[in-house]
Scaffold this active site. Structure first.
Site, PDB file in Angstrom:
ATOM      1  N   SER A 182       0.836  -1.217  -0.029  1.00 49.78           N
ATOM      2  CA  SER A 182       0.131   0.085   0.055  1.00 49.78           C
ATOM      3  C   SER A 182       0.860   1.205  -0.048  1.00 49.78           C
ATOM      4  O   SER A 182       2.071   1.111   0.047  1.00 49.78           O
ATOM      5  CB  SER A 182      -0.910   0.020   1.256  1.00 49.78           C
ATOM      6  OG  SER A 182      -0.169   0.277   2.305  1.00 49.78           O
ATOM      7  N   LYS A 183       0.157   2.382   0.198  1.00 48.16           N
ATOM      8  CA  LYS A 183       0.819   3.775  -0.318  1.00 48.16           C
ATOM      9  C   LYS A 183       1.858   3.972   0.915  1.00 48.16           C
ATOM     10  O   LYS A 183       3.044   4.354   0.712  1.00 48.16           O
ATOM     11  CB  LYS A 183      -0.136   4.777   0.136  1.00 48.16           C
ATOM     12  CG  LYS A 183      -0.763   4.936  -1.439  1.00 48.16           C
ATOM     13  CD  LYS A 183      -1.234   6.238  -1.713  1.00 48.16           C
ATOM     14  CE  LYS A 183      -1.817   6.204  -3.156  1.00 48.16           C
ATOM     15  NZ  LYS A 183      -2.972   6.701  -3.514  1.00 48.16           N
TER      16      LYS A 183
END
Length: 472
Positions: A240-241
């Site tokens: 994820s980010k």
RNA sequence: GCCCCCAUCGUCUAGAGGUCAGGACAUCGCCCUUUCAAGGCGGAAGCACGGGUUCGAUUCCCGUUGGGGGCACCA
């Protein structure tokens, strides 16, 4: 039968590492079998699909040199075909209309949840008389899925996976607004595109059961499936980010080479014995989808860096000069003729010290910067009065050298250190500081050869009289 | 909650019913050496746990635990 595969991203964001590897495996599989590798943009969710995302995906694939063999298919353009397929199922009695409202469905799920039952559509309109339908309310169309028995996937990676049909409900094929759902579109498109092998992330594994039922309902031959495990972040959680840069184009900006990226990615989940470093051509020759493992892997930047360092060293010096150019200009350095010549001559020493093009640009800067070159703090500290005195006196012996090559320079420098009563290492670090502005650099005599006598003498003089500006 | 998938050094992985469980990255030490790298040599580090099956399981089966994915009129 000739192989046809596709990479089918939805354009709701950039192309991330996981998608890139899916594309790579599809591409490798197609190349290995002499088949075709296609691209389909799954842009049926108009809300979330953007033009920029499409471009970002295309850019990413372009950079990785995984371009499709044919122009991309846009799923949104095939809407009529999707709707027609649903009408066909309806006429064949393999689909039916359902007038449940979203509220009604939510109620049903809440009740199931409360009773500890799996949340599934209960098929209440499956055999109900359409005559009892509420008026003025458009229905959705659902697949009349088998309710008994089981659906079995013979997956090239996952092996035989089976699920009881009772676990699956009658999925929506056409929404009440008349638009097709993803499940329907994917299957119809894969059939129409003649896809023989569906290679995708294993987050789609459970989707495959429903899709298989659709193939049967449409009386089409299903493709072979290969669901590859996902890539996780270093902490084991889904990528994820917060794991940092994820778009493949960000890796380009970080100075990675596409062949290195491919090499790293192909080794996530797949191995050819102990072979860590593989050219793309070798991978094409060796790739076998059935050898792909089933466990997820974690993304490891350190390994990527190491693989990239290897592939940088494989590149020609001239190649690297061109590749590093934009990274130099990013730190305010424009490469002119002299700089290019020096970089080409000095690249052999530079490239074994850099893991990325960013690092290469940083370490190459001293070759290109105009005098007086900036000197960092540690290098300043090495330029003691004693060392400067020796530098001042170095001009003579260096000027008198008949030939300017590494051997002659080295013996002159060693002799000079001796004459000045200075340990050679001290003189060497002083010269390094004067010539590069740093205490870390390629070999000293290589640097002097590449810079040329005039530039060397000038930089030594700059340092000897303290003309160099401090760095930072 | 229900369904599905997974489990070998920190990480990526090789592996076979009997192996000193191999390699790579990272890490530590030594060599080389004008710095830093690169390179060479060496070290530490792993079969999640519990039951079976078997003469023998890390390998096959079951379970536990832990991780992941999916359960929409998203894709």
């Amino acid at each position: 039968m000739s192989v046809v595969v596709r990479f089918a991203p939805s354009p709701t964001g950039y192309l991330h590492i996981g998608g890139a590897r899916t594309a790579l495996f599809n591409w490798l599989f197609a190349r290995h079998h002499g088949g075709r590798y296609l691209l389909r943009i799954e842009d049926t969710d108009r809300q979330r699909s953007t033009e920029q995302a499409i471009q970002a995906i295309l850019d990413g694939l372009d950079w990785l040199e995984l371009r499709a063999d044919e122009p991309p298919v846009f799923q949104s353009a095939r809407l009529e075909r999707h709707v027609a397929a649903v009408q066909g199922l309806l006429q064949a009695g393999r689909a039916y209309r359902c007038w449940c409202t979203p509220e009604e469905l939510e109620e049903m799920r809440a009740a199931q949840r409360a009773a500890g039952l799996p949340q599934r559509y209960d098929g209440r309109w499956r055999d109900r008389d359409p005559g009892t339908a509420p008026s003025g309310q458009p229905p959705v169309i659902r697949l009349k899925a088998p309710q008994t028995g089981e659906t079995v996937i013979h997956d090239l990676v996952q092996g035989e996976v089976r699920v009881a049909n009772a676990q699956l409900d009658d999925m929506v094929l056409l929404r009440s607004d008349g638009t097709p759902t993803y499940m329907l579109s994917v299957v119809v498109d894969d059939i129409d595109m003649g896809i023989t092998h569906v290679i995708r992330g294993d987050d789609h594994l459970t989707n495959a059961f429903r899709q298989l039922q659709l193939y049967y309902a449409l009386e089409a031959t299903p493709p072979a499936f290969a669901h590859i495990p996902l890539i996780h972040g270093p902490d084991g959680a889904k990528l994820s980010k917060r794991h940092g840069a994820l778009s493949v184009t960000e890796y380009r900006e970080m100075g990675f080479l596409p062949e290195a990226m491919r090499n790293y990615l192909m080794r996530l989940g797949w191995a050819h014995g102990d072979q860590e470093i593989m050219s793309t051509a070798q991978a094409v020759e060796w790739f076998d989808i059935t050898e792909v493992g089933r466990s997820p892997s974690r993304f490891d930047m350190a390994k990527l860096l190491s693989v990239n360092a290897h592939w940088m060293r494989e590149r020609s010096d001239a190649d690297l000069v061109e590749l590093v150019r934009p990274f130099l200009s990013r730190i305010g350095i424009t490469l002119e003729a002299t700089g290019s010549t020096r970089l080409t001559a000095g690249m052999a020493g530079l490239k074994q010290r850099a893991r990325t093009l960013v690092e290469l640009a940083q370490s190459a800067a001293f070759y290109v910067r105009p005098r007086p070159i900036p000197v960092d703090a540690k290098a300043q500290a090495a330029l003691t009065e004693e060392v400067r005195a020796a530098l001042r006196e170095a001009a003579g012996p260096l000027t008198r050298l008949a030939t300017w090559n590494e051997e002659s320079i080295e013996s002159a420098c060693r002799a000079h250190a001796g004459a000045m009563g200075l340990p050679f290492s001290k003189l060497a670090q002083g010269l390094r500081a004067a010539l590069t502005g740093s205490l870390v650099s390629p070999g000293l005599f290589e640097i002097m050869r590449v810079l040329g006598r005039a530039e060397v003498l000038a930089r030594i003089e700059d340092a000897a009289i303290g003309r160099n500006p401090a760095l930072q």
